[in-house]
Enzyme design. Sequence first.
Site, short mmCIF file in Angstrom:
data_model
loop_
_atom_site.label_atom_id
_atom_site.label_comp_id
_atom_site.label_asym_id
_atom_site.label_seq_id
_atom_site.Cartn_x
_atom_site.Cartn_y
_atom_site.Cartn_z
N ASP A 48 10.04 43.95 39.17
CA ASP A 48 9.08 44.81 38.47
C ASP A 48 9.40 46.28 38.76
O ASP A 48 9.31 46.72 39.91
CB ASP A 48 7.66 44.49 38.95
CG ASP A 48 6.63 45.33 38.20
OD1 ASP A 48 6.23 44.90 37.10
OD2 ASP A 48 6.25 46.41 38.70
N TYR A 53 8.56 55.32 39.22
CA TYR A 53 8.90 55.03 40.62
C TYR A 53 10.14 55.82 41.08
O TYR A 53 10.46 55.85 42.26
CB TYR A 53 9.13 53.54 40.85
CG TYR A 53 7.98 52.63 40.50
CD1 TYR A 53 6.68 53.13 40.34
CD2 TYR A 53 8.16 51.25 40.31
CE1 TYR A 53 5.62 52.30 40.01
CE2 TYR A 53 7.10 50.42 39.98
CZ TYR A 53 5.84 50.94 39.82
OH TYR A 53 4.80 50.11 39.49
N LYS A 81 8.13 50.25 32.86
CA LYS A 81 6.86 50.80 32.35
C LYS A 81 7.06 52.21 31.81
O LYS A 81 7.82 53.00 32.36
CB LYS A 81 5.80 50.81 33.45
CG LYS A 81 5.65 49.48 34.17
CD LYS A 81 4.53 49.44 35.18
CE LYS A 81 4.66 48.21 36.06
NZ LYS A 81 5.54 48.39 37.21
N HIS A 114 2.08 52.08 31.17
CA HIS A 114 1.71 52.08 32.60
C HIS A 114 0.21 52.34 32.79
O HIS A 114 -0.45 51.69 33.60
CB HIS A 114 2.55 53.14 33.33
CG HIS A 114 2.78 52.84 34.77
ND1 HIS A 114 3.95 53.13 35.42
CD2 HIS A 114 1.99 52.28 35.69
CE1 HIS A 114 3.86 52.75 36.68
NE2 HIS A 114 2.67 52.25 36.87
#
Length: 310
Positions: A48, A53, A81, A114
């Site tokens: 994931d 990130y 996302k 997201h």
Amino acid sequence: MFSTTNFLKLNTGAQMPLLGLGTWNAPKDRIRAAVEIALMEHGYSHIDCAHVYENESGVGEVFAKVFDGGRRREDVFITSKLWNYDHAKSDVRVACEKSLHDLQVDYLDLYLMHFGVASPHGQGIEPDDKDGVLIPAKVSVRETWEAMEELVRDGLVKAIGISNFTAPMLVDLLTYTQITPAVNQIELHPYCQQPRMIEFCQQLGIAVTAYSPLGSQVEMNGSKPALLDDPTIQRIAQAHGKSPAQICLRWGVERGTVVIPKSTSPEHIAQNADIFSFELSEGDMTELAKLDRHLRYVDPYEWWKVPYFD
Ligand code: A2P
């Protein structure tokens, strides 16, 4: 070694592995090692990821390596996302292509919105005003969703879904979707159980993924109680000869949700994969159900002053 069981069937017909490795808040060098041992040593088949990130290029280096040597792309479920600043129609495809490029793959298995809020492009990840409130962009969720549907039609992604969507947001979304979301990814663990939300999504044919299934990262949680220190979870863990983390993950899959624990520790990555060899009893599930305290470790109000879940 690479298990082919323990999947959830999505409304697209695809099989989504119930266990995935989460990658939030792991710097590039640590995430590289974590993803590699998860895929190559512990049979993980689901990673994931997310653009925000800021480590997708590290994950992508591992994908490039393992998809040549030992794992097949089609056997690994990859999620990414779309971040808030890429919600405008003209940005959605570019953002998806950036994730594909960084992850070094030519399609995603799942692409999620997201959050259901848009912020302006080019002003940083979380632009805020003088009062610390997130600056919104005038982009509707509908515009974003319809651009995401185009990604499916054009073969960039196999499925699309949402993350952090509440029931009213979902009800509204479903008034115009041509492609029903495959997944809603939300915070779920014994202190934040949301049974009605899970049931609601599942009745609509939308699978639910549990993020922060271990109560997130203790060092980021401030004064909030540490889930894995909970005496009831510890007692059940001891009775099964398992760790508190394994109990939380097993509880998640027994509720029919996908779990995506984050870890960069080789020992934890191994441990978190070992949740399919035991079952919780009805009594365990009853005890765990009593732990709900509607506690969110991930609360956007703390970053954006937007009372997103109030
Ligand atoms: P680490 O990277 O040292 O393993 P969540 O998935 O709920 O966000 O939780 C992530 C946090 O839980 C990370 O800090 C991670 O630290 C820790 N963690 C992951 N697996 C385990 C485990 N099996 N036992 C204890 N802590 C764990």
